[in-house]
Design an enzyme around this catalytic site. Sequence first.
Site, mmCIF file in Angstrom:
data_model
loop_
_atom_site.group_PDB
_atom_site.id
_atom_site.type_symbol
_atom_site.label_atom_id
_atom_site.label_comp_id
_atom_site.label_asym_id
_atom_site.label_seq_id
_atom_site.Cartn_x
_atom_site.Cartn_y
_atom_site.Cartn_z
ATOM 1 N N TYR A 136 0.872 -1.178 0.000
ATOM 2 C CA TYR A 136 0.000 0.000 0.000
ATOM 3 C C TYR A 136 0.905 1.222 0.000
ATOM 4 C CZ TYR A 136 -3.949 3.011 1.114
ATOM 5 O OH TYR A 136 -4.926 3.975 1.064
ATOM 6 N N TYR A 142 -10.926 -3.707 6.171
ATOM 7 C CA TYR A 142 -10.420 -2.362 6.460
ATOM 8 C C TYR A 142 -10.201 -2.159 7.953
ATOM 9 C CZ TYR A 142 -11.591 -0.539 1.768
ATOM 10 O OH TYR A 142 -11.655 -0.281 0.427
HETATM 11 C C1 LIG Z 1 -9.906 2.316 -0.712
HETATM 12 S S1 LIG Z 1 -11.321 2.689 -1.631
HETATM 13 C C2 LIG Z 1 -11.478 1.266 -2.597
HETATM 14 C C3 LIG Z 1 -11.609 1.655 -4.021
HETATM 15 C C4 LIG Z 1 -12.917 2.277 -4.352
HETATM 16 N N1 LIG Z 1 -13.955 1.275 -4.519
HETATM 17 C C5 LIG Z 1 -12.801 3.153 -5.563
HETATM 18 O O1 LIG Z 1 -13.631 3.044 -6.459
HETATM 19 O O2 LIG Z 1 -11.881 3.983 -5.595
HETATM 20 C C6 LIG Z 1 -12.595 2.564 -0.429
HETATM 21 C C7 LIG Z 1 -13.962 2.953 -0.917
HETATM 22 O O3 LIG Z 1 -14.518 1.937 -1.719
HETATM 23 C C8 LIG Z 1 -15.876 1.700 -1.366
HETATM 24 N N2 LIG Z 1 -15.970 0.375 -0.773
HETATM 25 C C9 LIG Z 1 -14.949 -0.423 -0.436
HETATM 26 N N3 LIG Z 1 -15.401 -1.577 0.060
HETATM 27 C C10 LIG Z 1 -16.745 -1.515 0.065
HETATM 28 C C11 LIG Z 1 -17.775 -2.393 0.483
HETATM 29 N N4 LIG Z 1 -17.529 -3.576 0.997
HETATM 30 N N5 LIG Z 1 -19.057 -1.973 0.357
HETATM 31 C C12 LIG Z 1 -19.336 -0.775 -0.166
HETATM 32 N N6 LIG Z 1 -18.403 0.105 -0.592
HETATM 33 C C13 LIG Z 1 -17.114 -0.261 -0.483
HETATM 34 C C14 LIG Z 1 -16.242 2.724 -0.335
HETATM 35 O O4 LIG Z 1 -16.818 3.801 -1.006
HETATM 36 C C15 LIG Z 1 -14.917 3.137 0.224
HETATM 37 O O5 LIG Z 1 -14.959 4.459 0.637
#
Ligand SMILES: C[S@@+](CC[C@H](N)C(=O)[O-])C[C@H]1O[C@@H](n2cnc3c(N)ncnc32)[C@H](O)[C@@H]1O
Length: 543
Positions: A399, A501
């Site tokens: 990361y 997370y």
């Molecule tokens: C580190 S980012 C992961 C990448 C993200 N999905 C993106 O499109 O950039 C974390 C975000 O992804 C979404 N996310 C990650 N895991 C999720 C889950 N299990 N359910 C819903 N949303 C999720 C949430 O919006 C979170 O704030």
Amino acid sequence: MPAKYPTSTANKRAVYTIRPKDIVEILYHRKCDESEEFLVRWRTNPIYPRPPRAVLSWHALSELDDCLHLVQLYLENINASKSSNETTTTDGPTETSSLSYSRKRKLSGDQVLSRDTANGLLTPANSADRSRSPSAERTTGGSFGPRVYNGILQRKEGRVIAKSVKKLPEAAREDVVTINSTTLPTPTMLLDASKAPTKQSELAIRMRFLELLKPVKGVQLQNLVDTTTPSLNFTFVDDYVLRDGVDAQEPEAYEGCVKKCKPNMGQNMGCEYTQWCECLEYAAVDERALERKDPKLHATYMQAKAAGEDIDTMGMPKRFPYSAPKDNRSVPQTLGSYYLEKREPVYECNHNCKCGPRCKSRVVQKGRKVPLTIFKTENRGWGVYCNEDLMAGEFIDTYLGEVITDTEADRRETESGKMKNSYFFSLDKFSTEHDGEIEPEDCFIVDGQYMGGPTRFINHSCEPNCKQYVVSFNKNDFKLYNLAFFAYENIRAGTELTFDYFDLDEVEEDEAIRRREEAEKDPENKDKVRCNCGTVKCRGFLW
Ligand SMILES: C[S@@+](CC[C@H](N)C(=O)[O-])C[C@H]1O[C@@H](n2cnc3c(N)ncnc32)[C@H](O)[C@@H]1O
């Protein structure tokens, strides 16, 4: 649509590239002469808030080449308003997550611009009539912003400005729409915009992201769900970016294993004898080997361990973190099951060691070896899968991001607002909260929101197939180390990679269901981000 005048200047305008810092936001778009154009709200000089410094003007996509991230933000806004009645997912660059140990993820919504739609006064649909009559504008009430017009652009003092509408020929002026710029875009404008084509701009955004991704070898982009692209407001990096207040030791100063380790020891794999290797000084003690070798020392060690006392383990046999390399290079080295389960820090050798490059204690430092795809999920924004099967314990990637101080992290959190996700990953494995010696406020934080690697797109799961591990190449630096993702189980190619997370201990199914139901019932949770991991052990919410 607003004014018909003067699309003929499009070619002349195309020579200018507009600077992002001159733009407040993009308000609206339309298709004109087969090309998509955008209505830009300019940053005005407070002393001269009116034309000739343009407040709003139309621009071809080619002029917005340096501002594609603002076009992207605008399109996200349009899409959000389109689907405002549907269930939306937080997605992409506009969301956040936080990872790991103690720092809680904060997050939030997105950067979609919120607007006071109740105040929408004029709409382009009916503005043609009004535009010709200043009195029509007055009937809308409120204070009037400067006129909206298709200004003829000229260069002045290094910025692109537009000529006053007054400088247009009388006849042309008649065609210029006049509306209150302070209340734009109105809900009707947004609705209209949602019907105007966006293909060209979406393609330009996609191509720009692919340019950003190009130097990242072995990573692809895939979207079988919609026409969006991950945020352009992101830089792929291949190492930490250290910010103010974060200092790293020079690699020359790293302590290596120099006394007994040699490249040609044992099976020509470098460090062969764990009790001699100085890099393994703080590694997990191999208790069975110690008992066999020195029962008395073993008893002393076990006693100290049970009492939570510190004991010097130098000279005791340790556990190597990784399996030995095979001649058949198609079999990767994997993290040993002890480390996989116990999550103890892994200490790799470094370039000051005498064991040489073939040493088996060098995996993460050699970087990602597996091909990844950043892909659009149905309900969790972008995610990541590996194009090849992964073995349990196989290294995926680290990361990365900006490394910042705790104070800076607080400042960024405050700035990004209550519901803003943070992408923070605390380097607090050795903090006093985890029986280490570093005060929590002295721990650094990795912020992967605007800079990072492909792992920044990995989504959360309450029942993940990957886990994050502390990996250090410099055993004496407890503040700066790597966060490495390893497969926690065998993972088939194409399966989404996920990690927890919150890094919680395994929660039993019944307990997860109880927590989920409790969270869903609590009205306090209505603004929380729902977890869409879809596993039976889902706890219901991200934060
Ligand atoms: C580190 S980012 C992961 C990448 C993200 N999905 C993106 O499109 O950039 C974390 C975000 O992804 C979404 N996310 C990650 N895991 C999720 C889950 N299990 N359910 C819903 N949303 C999720 C949430 O919006 C979170 O704030």
